[in-house]
Every structure is written in structure tokens, then in C-alpha cells.
Design a protein around this motif. Sequence first.
Motif, PDB file in Angstrom:
ATOM      1  N   PHE A 148       0.822  -1.208   0.000  1.00  0.00           N
ATOM      2  CA  PHE A 148       0.000   0.000   0.000  1.00  0.00           C
ATOM      3  C   PHE A 148       0.863   1.268   0.000  1.00  0.00           C
ATOM      4  O   PHE A 148       0.529   2.260  -0.651  1.00  0.00           O
ATOM      5  N   ARG A 152       2.152   3.870  -3.451  1.00  0.00           N
ATOM      6  CA  ARG A 152       2.023   5.327  -3.360  1.00  0.00           C
ATOM      7  C   ARG A 152       3.320   6.033  -3.757  1.00  0.00           C
ATOM      8  O   ARG A 152       3.303   7.196  -4.166  1.00  0.00           O
ATOM      9  N   ARG A 246      -1.342   1.562   6.126  1.00  0.00           N
ATOM     10  CA  ARG A 246      -0.949   2.398   4.990  1.00  0.00           C
ATOM     11  C   ARG A 246       0.127   3.418   5.354  1.00  0.00           C
ATOM     12  O   ARG A 246       0.665   4.087   4.486  1.00  0.00           O
TER      13      ARG A 246
END
Length: 258
Positions: A148, A152, A246
Motif C-alpha cells: 500500500f 504510493r 498504509r
Amino acid sequence: MDWVPGFYSRTGSWWGPAEARITERDHRRVRLLGEHAGAGPHRVLELGCGYGTTAAATARAGHSVTAVEITDRVGFADSFSRDVAPGSLTLVNEDFYRVRLPERFGAVTYWNGFGVGSDADQRRLLRRIAAEWLLPDGVALIDVFNPFVWARWDGDETHRTPDPARGYAYELFEVTTFDPVTCTAVDTWWEAGRPDEKISQVLRCYSPADLTLLLEGTGLRLTAVTVGEESFAPATMRPGWAELLREHPEYVAVLRRQ
């Protein structure tokens, strides 16, 4: 995985003078070991020990540590190995896919490295942990790259300027990419004056659900996940855990024999 020794040896020469020292991260790992394995002392196998800082901190906490590292980063650990009382530290400069060890361990750790290679490579290592190294009531603590966060970071570029006072002598550039199909991050570095000599590490990332599938047939099971300072059983995921996951590029998988 032919790139592994070259990548980590070269980056070790860049960062070793600054990073080959025991920090709070190493002490946190020792605390995690105590939380999941018990106070001990234990016989501990550390795979991919790098500079040896966590291995030394673990030994100084009273454990008997065998640390395996394929690259010449292990040379930095020589300075730690001379002063590890009250425990002991044995350094093994070999490939942990091939090394033969004569004993089993109450704990096996692999910090900041799991995911190098293919799924088949990870399963082969997990089977070795279960069948050859881990005692029946032992525990394995493995850092797992979190997809996650790495997703990004896709396309991120970093420029690191030298900081000789802190031991960073090189001007470096970094580019990170992430393939969502294979769930793999590629982390590429080069020296400012050598743009044609790029080196990359390739990191397979696993969500807790993916890791559970990977463990099938290895003799190990996932019993807990530690994210930051929080631990939870995978079956008890509740609102808030996803947000916490996250935030961290790695989580610690707590594994036990089936």
C-alpha cells in the motif's frame, strides 16, 4: 537474484560509515523479539544481518545470535562482535539459501529483506525456516514490504546530497517504481557523477492476505502482524488497522510452525 550481492555491497560502501551503528530501531526489534518469543535468553538466527547492528543489540540483550549475511556489509559487524556481553554473536558470511547450520533456534528473524526474489524463492526460504531452523515452539519475525505504501511511492525521485559530518560522502539519486500487476517495487540508485551505472533492488510486496496464501505448504502460519507499535491477529482486523497499515512501508509478520 544475481543482483543482490552487488547492490547491497555497493550501497553498503555508500552508507556504512553513517549507518553501521546501533540505533533505536535495533532496540525496538529486540523488544519485539521479547514480546513474541518471551524473555529468554534464546538462540536466535538472524537472516540477512547487513551491518550487524540488530544482531549485536540482540546479543547484548543476552541472546546467543547466529547472523548470516551474503555481502561484505558483514565486515562492519566485526566491530560489534568484539563486545556483545552478556550474550554471544557468531557471524556467518554465506548465502542463507545454501548455508548449513548444525542447530535449531528459538527465534528466526529477517529484518528489512524478505521479498527479494520470486514467490518460489520466498517459499523455499520459509520451508527452510520451518523444517531446518525453527524449534517446535519457536517464532519467526519477518519484515514484509507493504504494497500500500510502495504503490504510493511509484514515480518518486529523491536527491541526496553529501553530508560528510554524518558519514554520507556521496551525492546520490533514487527513483522508485511500483508494478501493480506483480506487486513489485523497483528501487534504483546511482551516483551523481555516474548516471550510466545505475543499480536496482527488486522487492516483492505482500499484503497480510497475500502473505497468508504464500505460507500455504511451507509449514508456517501467520499468528500476528505488528505495524509500528501495534500488534493484532489477522482475523481480528477492525476499523483503523487499514489506515495504520498504509502509514508504514513494512510490517512485521509473526510466524509459528503449524
